[in-house]
Motif scaffolding. Structure first.
Motif, mmCIF file in Angstrom:
data_model
loop_
_atom_site.group_PDB
_atom_site.id
_atom_site.type_symbol
_atom_site.label_atom_id
_atom_site.label_comp_id
_atom_site.label_asym_id
_atom_site.label_seq_id
_atom_site.Cartn_x
_atom_site.Cartn_y
_atom_site.Cartn_z
ATOM 1 N N LEU A 531 30.903 12.361 -25.329
ATOM 2 C CA LEU A 531 30.757 12.385 -23.968
ATOM 3 C C LEU A 531 31.066 14.075 -23.341
ATOM 4 N N PRO A 532 30.076 15.094 -24.161
ATOM 5 C CA PRO A 532 29.794 16.096 -24.635
ATOM 6 C C PRO A 532 29.977 16.853 -23.077
ATOM 7 N N ASN A 533 28.602 16.258 -21.550
ATOM 8 C CA ASN A 533 28.416 16.571 -20.255
ATOM 9 C C ASN A 533 29.650 16.581 -19.696
ATOM 10 N N LEU A 534 30.623 15.826 -19.745
ATOM 11 C CA LEU A 534 31.647 15.126 -19.337
ATOM 12 C C LEU A 534 31.699 16.745 -17.600
ATOM 13 N N GLN A 535 31.803 16.866 -16.637
ATOM 14 C CA GLN A 535 32.659 17.245 -15.807
ATOM 15 C C GLN A 535 33.733 17.517 -14.722
ATOM 16 N N LYS A 536 34.527 15.655 -15.149
ATOM 17 C CA LYS A 536 35.042 15.278 -14.112
ATOM 18 C C LYS A 536 35.823 13.764 -15.500
ATOM 19 N N LEU A 537 36.993 14.159 -15.477
ATOM 20 C CA LEU A 537 37.492 13.099 -15.555
ATOM 21 C C LEU A 537 38.521 12.481 -15.629
ATOM 22 N N PHE A 538 39.383 11.958 -15.279
ATOM 23 C CA PHE A 538 40.796 11.304 -14.894
ATOM 24 C C PHE A 538 40.968 10.406 -15.667
ATOM 25 N N LEU A 539 41.886 10.453 -16.573
ATOM 26 C CA LEU A 539 43.034 9.985 -16.821
ATOM 27 C C LEU A 539 44.662 9.658 -15.937
ATOM 28 N N THR A 540 44.839 9.424 -15.102
ATOM 29 C CA THR A 540 45.637 9.456 -13.947
ATOM 30 C C THR A 540 46.752 8.534 -14.360
ATOM 31 N N ALA A 541 47.965 9.107 -14.695
ATOM 32 C CA ALA A 541 49.234 7.791 -14.826
ATOM 33 C C ALA A 541 49.295 6.718 -16.373
ATOM 34 N N ASN A 542 48.598 7.998 -17.313
ATOM 35 C CA ASN A 542 48.590 7.318 -17.622
ATOM 36 C C ASN A 542 49.206 7.941 -19.452
ATOM 37 N N ARG A 543 50.741 7.692 -19.513
ATOM 38 C CA ARG A 543 51.216 8.543 -20.763
ATOM 39 C C ARG A 543 51.396 8.833 -21.639
ATOM 40 N N SER A 544 50.000 7.764 -22.173
ATOM 41 C CA SER A 544 49.720 7.983 -23.533
ATOM 42 C C SER A 544 49.358 9.286 -23.879
ATOM 43 N N VAL A 545 48.622 9.626 -22.830
ATOM 44 C CA VAL A 545 47.735 11.463 -23.420
ATOM 45 C C VAL A 545 47.946 12.406 -24.052
ATOM 46 N N CYS A 546 48.349 12.415 -24.804
ATOM 47 C CA CYS A 546 49.008 13.939 -25.737
ATOM 48 C C CYS A 546 47.992 15.322 -25.969
ATOM 49 N N ASP A 547 48.992 15.859 -27.250
ATOM 50 C CA ASP A 547 48.380 17.388 -26.986
ATOM 51 C C ASP A 547 46.830 17.354 -27.521
ATOM 52 N N SER A 548 47.376 16.522 -28.547
ATOM 53 C CA SER A 548 45.579 16.303 -29.207
ATOM 54 C C SER A 548 44.206 15.982 -28.756
ATOM 55 N N ASP A 549 44.527 14.967 -27.447
ATOM 56 C CA ASP A 549 43.487 14.918 -26.540
ATOM 57 C C ASP A 549 42.551 15.868 -25.787
ATOM 58 N N ILE A 550 44.180 16.272 -25.567
ATOM 59 C CA ILE A 550 42.821 17.822 -24.340
ATOM 60 C C ILE A 550 42.717 19.074 -25.455
ATOM 61 N N GLU A 551 43.092 19.076 -26.892
ATOM 62 C CA GLU A 551 42.753 20.025 -27.484
ATOM 63 C C GLU A 551 41.304 19.652 -27.893
ATOM 64 N N GLU A 552 41.123 18.309 -28.263
ATOM 65 C CA GLU A 552 40.030 17.674 -28.844
ATOM 66 C C GLU A 552 38.357 17.785 -26.512
ATOM 67 N N LEU A 553 39.348 18.111 -25.800
ATOM 68 C CA LEU A 553 38.847 17.910 -24.682
ATOM 69 C C LEU A 553 38.213 19.664 -24.796
ATOM 70 N N ALA A 554 39.055 20.309 -24.554
ATOM 71 C CA ALA A 554 38.779 21.795 -24.692
ATOM 72 C C ALA A 554 37.486 22.203 -25.548
ATOM 73 N N ALA A 555 37.486 21.950 -27.086
ATOM 74 C CA ALA A 555 36.906 22.173 -27.680
ATOM 75 C C ALA A 555 35.685 21.146 -27.528
ATOM 76 N N ASN A 556 35.093 20.410 -27.499
ATOM 77 C CA ASN A 556 34.189 19.209 -27.340
ATOM 78 C C ASN A 556 33.510 19.188 -25.993
ATOM 79 N N CYS A 557 34.332 19.289 -24.761
ATOM 80 C CA CYS A 557 34.215 18.872 -23.204
ATOM 81 C C CYS A 557 33.725 20.179 -22.422
ATOM 82 N N THR A 558 32.698 21.009 -23.182
ATOM 83 C CA THR A 558 32.892 22.455 -22.609
ATOM 84 C C THR A 558 32.743 22.741 -21.354
ATOM 85 N N ARG A 559 31.973 21.795 -20.287
ATOM 86 C CA ARG A 559 31.403 21.662 -18.899
ATOM 87 C C ARG A 559 31.751 21.571 -17.747
#
Length: 590
Positions: A531-559
Motif C-alpha cells: 500500500l504505497p499510497n498510504l497517507q494515514k495509518l493508525f496502529l494504536t495500542a499494538n505493542r507488537s509493532v517493532c523497528d523493522s515495521d517502521i523502517e518498512e513504512l519509511a522506505a515504502n510509504c513516502t506519502r
C-alpha cells in the motif's frame, strides 16, 4: 401652576414606566427564561440547593473506548469522580473519538456544509440524566486532561424517568461559547455562568469542540446544582438592564423551541409592493447568489418581507445543500413538512442529531424523502435514533442516486435492517461507526456496492469474522481509499493480506486497538510494501509493532502524513520517517 408640578409629573411618569419595564422583564423571564436581573438578585433562603452527580449516561455521539468496556468511554461520566483532582491520562475518564484539526485533512474527510451558523461549532455531545429535576443554579464539569473542549451546555424539559412523556420537548441553552485554547493540560473544575430557565430539569447535554486541543480531552464527572422550587428574584435592583429593551433577538438566534423555527418555515400573508426598489434592477441570478450566504433561519425570515424575496428565498436552488444539524433541537415533522416544497432539488442533506425523543416520526421522514429524495447524493443521519428498518428501506427505494450515507452511532437500528443498504449500488461512502450491522448484511453490502471508496466499521462489535469481511473487500471493493476498522477484535494477518492485495488504492487505514494483529506474522511489513499510497495509518495500542515495521513504512510509504503508534515499544526508528511526513505522528513509549 408652579413649574415644580410638571417636573413631578414627568418624574412620576418615568418612575411608572420603570416599574412597568421591570414587570415586563419579569414576565418575559417567566415566559421565555431569558435574562436575570443584573444585581442584588437572590433566591429565597428557604429553597435549599441540591447537589447531584449524573446518574446515567443516556446518549453520546462518539467515544474513544470500546462498546464492551469501561475504559475511555462516556459511561465513566456517571457517578462520583474517579480521577479528579488528579491530572493525566486515565482510563476511568470519558474521552471522545477525535481532537485537533488533523481529522479534517485525512483522505476520508468530508466536505463541510455551507451556511452553518458561526455560533454552532459543536462536534460531539453527551447527554446525562440526574436523579432529581431541579432549576439549575450551577453546572460543574470536572476536566482532568486537556480541558477547554466544552462549548455548549443545554437543559431539557423532558424527564427521562417519567412514565408520561411531555407533549413538547424543550431544550434551553444554559451556556454557550466559542472553543478556547487552555494553557496546559492540567485538571480543572469548569463552572461557567449559566442562564436561569423556567422549568426544572434532570437532563443535561454537553457539546464539545476539540479542534484547538493538542490531545484528547478527558472528562471525569458532571455536578448539577439546583433548587426544587423556582427561584424568586428579589425586587431590589440597582439598575434596569438596558439590553431588555431590545426585542428577543437572542431567542430567535439561539433559542431551541420548535415553534419559532416552524413559524419561520410557514407561509405568511405578504404585502405586494408597487416597486421593489433596486432589487427590480438586479439579475435573478445575482439575488440568488447574495441570498446563498444567509443561514436557513435568516432565509426564512427574509421570505416574510415581500413577495419578490419570498420567491427567491423559496427557490429550490437555495436548498441544494441543506444542513439542519445546527437546529437539531427545533426540527420536527412540521419543520420537514414546511421545507418539502423548497427541497425538491436537494442533493446534500444533513439531519444528524435531529429527530430524537419523538420529534421526527418514521412517517414524517418518509413523507419528506418521497418528495425530496430523488436527487439526494449525500445523506447525513448521525445519531438519528428515530431511524428503524422502515426508514432504511425508504432511503434505498426513494434515493436512487445516493452516494454517501452516514449512520454513525445510529445504535437503535436493528441488525437485519442493514440488508437494505445493499440495494444502493451507487454508494461511494458508508459510515457505520457504532452500529449493530451484522456480518451477513455487511457481506451483502460489499458484494453489491463495488463503487465504495470510503468505509467506516469502527466499533462494530457484532461482526464475527473480520477476516472474511476483509477478503470480500479485497475481492469486490477495488476502489476503496479509506477504511476504518477501529477496535475490530478478530482480524488477523490473513485478512490484512487479502485486504492489501485487493485494495491497493488505500490511502487511509485505521487498525487502532486491533489486538489480534501481531508484527511477528509480517502483516505490517506486508501493508507497507503493498500500500504505497498510504497517507494515514493508525496502529494504536499494538505493542507488537517493532523497528523493522517502521523502517518498512519509511522506505515504502513516502506519502505518509499521519502515523499513530501510541503505546508501541519501538526504540526510535520512527525517526527514519522524513521530517515532512511526520505531521500528525503520535507516539508514547511502552
Amino acid at each position: 401652576m408652579s413649574p415644580v408640578f410638571p417636573m413631578l409629573t414627568v418624574l412620576s411618569m418615568f418612575y411608572y414606566m420603570c416599574l412597568r419595564r421591570r414587570a415586563r422583564t419579569a414576565t418575559r423571564g417567566e415566559m421565555n427564561s431569558r435574562r436575570a436581573l443584573e444585581s442584588n438578585t437572590r433566591a429565597l433562603p428557604i429553597n435549599v440547593e441540591i447537589v447531584q452527580y449524573a446518574k446515567e449516561v443516556l446518549d453520546f455521539s462518539s467515544h474513544y473506548g470500546s462498546e464492551n468496556s469501561m475504559s475511555y468511554t462516556m459511561w465513566n461520566l456517571a457517578g462520583i469522580p474517579n480521577v479528579y483532582p488528579s491530572s493525566g491520562d486515565f482510563t476511568q475518564t470519558a474521552v471522545f473519538r477525535t481532537y485537533g484539526t488533523w481529522w479534517e485533512h485525512c483522505p476520508s474527510a468530508r466536505s463541510p456544509f455551507q451556511r452553518t451558523p458561526p455560533a454552532f461549532c459543536s462536534q460531539d455531545y453527551v447527554e446525562l440524566a440526574f436523579e432529581e429535576p431541579v432549576y439549575p443554579t450551577a453546572v460543574h464539569i470536572l476536566e482532568t486532561y486537556h480541558p477547554g473542549a466544552v462549548v455548549r451546555i443545554l437543559a431539557c424539559s423532558a424527564n427521562p424517568y417519567s412514565q408520561n412523556p411531555p407533549a413538547e420537548v424543550r431544550w434551553e441553552i444554559l451556556w454557550s461559547e466559542a472553543p478556547t485554547k487552555v494553557n496546559g493540560p492540567q485538571a480543572r473544575q469548569f463552572t461557567p455562568c449559566i442562564k436561569q430557565i423556567n422549568f426544572p430539569t434532570n437532563l443535561i447535554r454537553l457539546e464539545v469542540n476539540s479542534s484547538l486541543l493538542d490531545y484528547y480531552t478527558e472528562l471525569d464527572a458532571v455536578v448539577l446544582h439546583g433548587v426544587k422550587e423556582r427561584p424568586v428574584l428579589s425586587l431590589k435592583t440597582s439598575m434596569i438592564d438596558m439590553n431588555d429593551i431590545d426585542e428577543d433577538e437572542d431567542d430567535e438566534k439561539y433559542g431551541c423551541g420548535m415553534d419559532t423555527l416552524n413559524k419561520q418555515f410557514s407561509v405568511v400573508t405578504l404585502r405586494e409592493w408597487p416597486t421593489n426598489g433596486y432589487f427590480d434592477k438586479l439579475p435573478y441570478e445575482l439575488i440568488q447568489l447574495i441570498l446563498s450566504h444567509l443561514t436557513v433561519p435568516d432565509l426564512c425570515r427574509l421570505a416574510q418581507t415581500c413577495k419578490l424575496l419570498y420567491q427567491h428565498c423559496c427557490d429550490p436552488l437555495q436548498y441544494i445543500h441543506l444542513s439542519l444539524q445546527p437546529y437539531w433541537a427545533r426540527i420536527n415533522d412540521a419543520s420537514l413538512e414546511y421545507l418539502q416544497s423548497r427541497c425538491t432539488l436537494i442533493q446534500w442533506l444533513n439531519l444528524s442529531w435531529t429527530g430524537n425523543r419523538g420529534a421526527i416520526s418514521v412517517s414524517g421522514f418518509s413523507r419528506f424523502l418521497k418528495v425530496c429524495g430523488s436527487e439526494l447524493v449525500r445523506l447525513e443521519l448521525s445519531c438519528g435514533h428515530f431511524l428503524n428498518e422502515t426508514c432504511l428501506e425508504v432511503i434505498t427505494e426513494l434515493c436512487p442516486n445516493l452516494q454517501e450515507l452516514n449512520l454513525s452511532s445510529c445504535d437503535k437500528i436493528p441488525p437485519q435492517a442493514f440488508n437494505h443498504i445493499a440495494k444502493v449500488g451507487s454508494l461511494k461512502r458508508l459510515i457505520l461507526y457504532r452500529t449493530k450491522v451484522e456480518q451477513t448484511a455487511l457481506l451483502s453490502i460489499l458484494n453489491f456496492c463495488s463503487e465504495l471508496q470510503h468505509l467506516s466499521l469502527g466499533s462494530c462489535v457484532m461482526i464475527e469474522d473480520y477476516d472474511l469481511i476483509a477478503s470480500m473487500m479485497g475481492a469486490k471493493c477495488k476502489k476503496l481509499r479509506s477504511l476504518d476498522l477501529w477496535r475490530c477484535k478478530n482480524i488477523t494477518e490473513n485478512g490484512i493480506a487479502e485486504l492489501a492485495s485487493g485494495c491497493q488504492l488505500l490511502e487511509e487505514l485505521d487498525l487502532g486497538w486491533c489486538p489480534t494483529l501481531q508484527s511477528s506474522t509480517g502483516c505490517f511489513t506486508n501493508l507497507a510494501r503493498r500500500l504505497p499510497n498510504l497517507q494515514k495509518l493508525f496502529l494504536t495500542a499494538n505493542r507488537s509493532v517493532c523497528d523493522s515495521d517502521i523502517e518498512e513504512l519509511a522506505a515504502n510509504c513516502t506519502r505518509l502524513r499521519q502515523l499513530d503508534i501510541l503505546g508501541e515499544s519501538t526504540q526510535g526508528c520512527w525517526l527514519l520517517l522524513p521530517r515532512g511526513y511526520r505531521w500528525g505522528l503520535r507516539k508514547q513509549w511502552g
